[in-house]
Each structure stands twice: as C-alpha cells, then as structure tokens.
Design an enzyme around this catalytic site. Structure first.
Site, mmCIF file in Angstrom:
data_model
loop_
_atom_site.group_PDB
_atom_site.id
_atom_site.type_symbol
_atom_site.label_atom_id
_atom_site.label_comp_id
_atom_site.label_asym_id
_atom_site.label_seq_id
_atom_site.Cartn_x
_atom_site.Cartn_y
_atom_site.Cartn_z
ATOM 1 N N ASN A 1 0.863 -1.159 -0.284
ATOM 2 C CA ASN A 1 -0.073 -0.023 0.045
ATOM 3 C C ASN A 1 0.700 1.334 0.135
ATOM 4 O OD1 ASN A 1 -2.605 -1.242 -0.104
ATOM 5 N ND2 ASN A 1 -2.685 -1.257 2.168
ATOM 6 N N GLY A 2 0.346 2.115 -0.744
ATOM 7 C CA GLY A 2 1.224 3.531 -0.763
ATOM 8 C C GLY A 2 2.494 3.385 -1.671
ATOM 9 N N GLU B 1 -6.491 -2.581 -9.076
ATOM 10 C CA GLU B 1 -6.942 -3.508 -7.895
ATOM 11 C C GLU B 1 -8.508 -3.691 -7.672
ATOM 12 O OE1 GLU B 1 -5.479 -2.571 -4.009
ATOM 13 O OE2 GLU B 1 -3.965 -1.387 -4.497
ATOM 14 N N SER C 1 -1.423 2.919 -7.935
ATOM 15 C CA SER C 1 -2.449 3.403 -8.404
ATOM 16 C C SER C 1 -2.214 4.674 -9.015
ATOM 17 C CB SER C 1 -3.645 3.573 -7.295
ATOM 18 O OG SER C 1 -4.231 2.305 -7.088
#
Lengths: 264, 278
Positions: B41-42, B165, B46
């Site tokens: 995550n991060g 995702e 995205s």
C-alpha cells in the site's frame, strides 16, 4: 431500509404503464389545471368518473391511492374547514358569533375536498406507473428547448440520474454505519425527541464524508471513461411516442370539452 | 511493433506530500501482454495507473500509449484506448441500469445509437451479463458490478485494460470470476492487460510482474522469477503465494526443492514424484 421505495413506482404492464413518460407528465399537469374549470356537481362528477376510469386502467388497487391521500389529510381538512366556515351565502344552517355554516360554504367545502382528492389521485397515478428514471428522461426531453437560452439541461438530467442511481447505495451505507454505531452502543429510535436527534449526529457525519468520497471516485471513473460534458454526447436511452400517446391526448381534449359544456 | 505502453523516466509528486509518489519509473508493455504491477500500500501503483491515461499529469517523463505521446491534445484519444476498472464496484457505476452503464462511455464519445445498441449487446455477452441488461446496480453482486465495468470498457474497444485493484473489494468467488473473465477475453481479443494488485494469485497469472517499492521499480521478471525472491517479498510487505511458502518451509527442513516458481499443480506434481519409487 430497503423498503423505502423511491417514487413508489409499481412495475406493471398496463396501458398507462406503457404510455410515454412525457405524455404522462404533461397530461398530469394538464389534468390538474383543468380540474380548476369544474365548478358544479355535474362537472365534478364527470372528473371523478374520468379519474376512476384512469385508476382502473392502471390495474393498481385503490388502496395505494388512498395511501397517497393520508399524509395530506390534515391539510385537506384544514382547507375544507376554512371554506365551510368562512364562505357566506345561501341558507344559514348554524352560526356562532362570526362563524357560520351556510349552504354555499358546504358546497364549496365539498368541491375543494373533491379537487384535492382528484389532484392527489392523478399525481399518485403518475408516480405509481412511471419509474423515476423515466420521469427524469421526460423532464430532460421536455426542457430540451431551454438549452437555447443556455440552461444546461443535459448536465442537470445527468445529475438527476446519478442522484437517483445513488439512493440505494447511500441507503446501504446508512445501514452499515447504523450497525457500526449500534455495535458501539448508540441507541437509535428510543429516548425523547432530543436524544433521538443526538443519536442521528454520529450517523450523518460519516455519511456526509462517505458521499464526498463516492463523488470523487465517481468523477474519476467518469473522466476515465471520456466524459467531457454535454454537447457531443449521444443518447442510449431514447423516448418514442406511439399511437397510444395520441389517444391519451385525445382523452384530455374530450375531458376539456366535457368540462366546458358542463360547467356553470 | 510499437509497445502498447512505453513509460520513460516518469516522475510524479503529489502537491502536499513529503515524498515523490513515483521516481524515475521506466517500463514497457508489449501489445497483447499481461503485466502485473505489485507493491505494498502506498507504493505508487494506483498513481502510476492514473498517470497512464492523463487522470494525473506527470511532473516529468514521457508516457506513450500505442505510439501516441500523452499530452493535452491526445488525452481523449488515449482515454479511448485505455480503460480502467477501479477498486470500488459501486463508485464507478454511472448508469441507472446495467445497459445504461455499459453505454455511458459510448455516449461520451458520440457513437451513433444504432451502433451503441450492437456494441452494448456484444460487450454484455462477452462478460456473460446479457440476462442482467435492465437490472439496477443495487441488485448486483460486487463481482457482477465489476463485470459490468469491464463490459463498459470493452464496448469502447480499447487496446489496453488496466485493473486498478479491481478485485480487492470482492469475495474470493468474485475474484476468481474476474480473473477467469480476463483470461477468457485475452484468449479471444488482442487485449493488453495491466493489473495493479496486491493479490499475489492474480499476479501469478500474468506474463510478467513489475515490483514497485516506494515509487521506484524494484525489479521485473516472470512471476516465477519474482516469487523466487520469497523472503525479500515479505520484507517489502508483500505476500508470497502459498506453494512458494510451502517450498520455503520444506527447504528449511532439508527437502531438496527446485529454485523455479511452481504453481499449486506443479508443486503437487513435484512432491509426489519426490516420494514415488516408480
């Protein structure tokens, strides 16, 4: 939560269900306007019979229409009472100080009552036989000429369509938040009015924040799918008039002529 | 042949962030290839997807999509070529019904209605949702909504589909459903797939995996090569597929295991031959 049906639309395949939503919308407004032409027993009786024919044509039980009247009951009774007590003329049946029940007062009260009930029946008929989305399409189509004077009709229609589409999503979200808050000991629907209002606050704030998140996601998704605003867009869902829409128009003309002929 | 996606020296920094989201990212995806981008995550996965179709504008670097360089003038043409399926099935459903939603992208491009009807029908058939055409989104499962989102994209006949995702909010059944659908679509069309994921099983299905860490490409390789890193992946906050975990545990107990990546079936085949005396 899911029981709250938007617009109270009842799916069906009656003649009225199949009418073009634009026809239904225009005819409903027109009908409400011409009811004001009725001014005696004969004309009201004709309108009553006409409304009952339309209700029968929708194949929807009368009970649904009665339910439409209920929330308006106090307003109706108040207006009728004003008419009954304050209209002067004709024989006086009862009087007390400046209040009096007269012949004209009673007839006027009855007419007003009739007018209310008929208007509610017809607007209920519109919402029961037309899905909200079709109504939104009808409004867009009817307002389309306003584009010429710079009203962003297509954008407004899209806003309306998205609002309708997200009602169930936000309802689900509300249920989720309510359950989450219940798990933390919030008690909805008990205590006095003030306590109940306070219980709603921890519900509203997350819901408010959530809807901004949804709006942002949605805007990104629309952007990614090439949305650039109104003008170059084509339409997937289109409305088309059929012969039955002409018959519905004819029916309205007949009612108007009948009213003009029967009214005093 | 021009690559479907060519990114060179891409840098991106969110206005109010301390660290850059992407640093000197360069990679290529060939036409018809399925590439997975994995990272914790991060890690900037995205952000990278949004840089590929102009939802975010890079600070520096060049993005080429099917031979076109992403710029102000080409952004709409590029968005027609790149479809993105986002994470939340609900928040990308614009239409009031399934068919309306599939048509949304076509309406935006001013496709004539007659052609729209054909394309919507075809797209719904491709994702096996024809029976649901007039359903409202509230009556669909998460997996079905994602299938509609995919239909909305293939109706626009893009070259590239990015799954940002897209399976992370689905239950395991919905997840397999979507992966199977993508495999099916790839079998029938020339679709290039870029799947951004931290679901390691999804990444294992790809032709090639790009490992992103703190905005930089750590390494790229076939799923087998990437998963062979095992413990290092865990250190980067990523999971390792179950067969790989089992392999590591067996190696630790002194069982001789091959160095290459094995999927579940491959592992079973290896294990039983290990014990077989035939």
């Amino acid at each position: 939560m899911n029981k709250l049906l938007l617009g109270r639309y009842l799916p069906g395949d009656s003649w009225l269900h199949k009418l073009d939503p634009r026809t239904k919308l225009m005819a409903s407004f027109y009908y409400i306007a011409i009811i004001f032409l009725a001014n005696n027993w004969q004309s009201y009786l004709m309108m009553f019979v006409a409304t009952m024919i339309m209700v029968a044509a929708s194949k929807i039980r009368l009970g649904f229409f009665m339910r439409g009247v209920r929330p308006m009951l106090w307003l109706i009774l108040f207006t009728v009472a004003l008419q009954v007590f304050f209209t002067k003329g004709g024989a006086v049946y009862w009087s007390w100080g400046w209040l009096a029940i007269t012949q004209y007062g009673l007839t006027n009260g009855a007419f007003i009552f009739m007018r209310f009930v008929l208007i509610i029946f017809v607007s209920t008929l519109l919402t029961l036989t037309t899905p909200p989305l079709a109504l939104a399409d009808a409004v867009e189509s009817l307002l389309h000429p306003l584009r010429k004077i710079g009203v962003p009709v297509t954008e407004l229609a899209l806003v309306l369509q998205i609002a309708l589409r997200f009602v169930p999503t936000l309802m689900d979200q509300t249920t989720k938040i309510m359950n989450a808050q219940r798990a933390r000991g919030v008690d909805f629907g008990s205590g006095n009015l003030f306590q109940q209002m306070k219980a709603v606050v921890p519900l509203l704030i997350p819901l408010f924040v959530d809807s901004f998140g949804i709006a942002e996601d949605l805007a990104t998704a629309m952007d990614a799918r090439g949305y650039q605003g109104g003008d170059g867009r084509t339409k997937y869902r289109i409305l088309q008039y059929h012969p039955r829409d002409v018959y519905a128009g004819g029916w309205m003309v007949i009612l108007t002529l009948g009213l003009v002929f029967l009214r005093a | 042949m021009t690559p479907a996606i060519a990114v060179s020296h891409l840098n991106f920094h969110y206005p109010d962030a301390d660290h850059p989201a992407l640093q000197d990212v360069s990679f290529e995806v060939g036409a018809g290839e399925w590439v997975a981008i994995i990272g914790h995550n991060g890690s900037g996965k995205s952000t990278l997807a949004k840089n590929l179709n102009g939802l975010l504008a890079p600070d520096s670097g060049v993005v080429d999509i099917a031979g076109m360089t992403l710029a102000e003038e080409t952004v709409w043409a590029i968005r027609a070529k790149v479809g993105i399926v986002f994470q939340n099935p609900d928040n990308q459903f614009v239409g009031a019904t399934v068919a309306d939603d599939v048509a949304f992208g076509l309406e935006n491009r001013g496709i004539p209605r007659a052609e729209m009807l054909v394309r919507v029908q075809e797209a719904l058939e491709a994702v096996e949702m024809s029976d649901f055409a007039s359903r409202e989104p509230a009556r669909l499962s998460g997996g079905q909504k994602q299938r509609v989102a995919i239909a909305g994209i293939i109706a626009q006949r893009p070259d590239i589909i990015i799954l940002d995702e897209a399976t992370s909010m689905l239950d395991p059944a919905g997840r397999t459903e979507i992966i199977r659908l993508i495999q099916q679509l790839r079998a029938t069309t020339q679709l290039t797939v870029l799947s951004i994921t931290h679901d390691i099983d999804e990444a294992a299905k790809a032709d090639r995996v790009i490992l992103l860490n703190d905005g930089q490409i750590k390494t790229t390789g076939t799923p087998a090569e990437i998963f062979a890193y095992g413990p290092e992946l865990l250190a980067l906050g990523l999971d390792v597929p179950y067969p790989e975990k089992l392999k590591a545990a067996l190696t630790a107990r002194g069982v001789a295991m091959p160095q290459t990546y094995l999927d579940e079936e491959g592992l079973v085949a290896y294990l039983w031959t290990l014990h077989s005396t035939m």
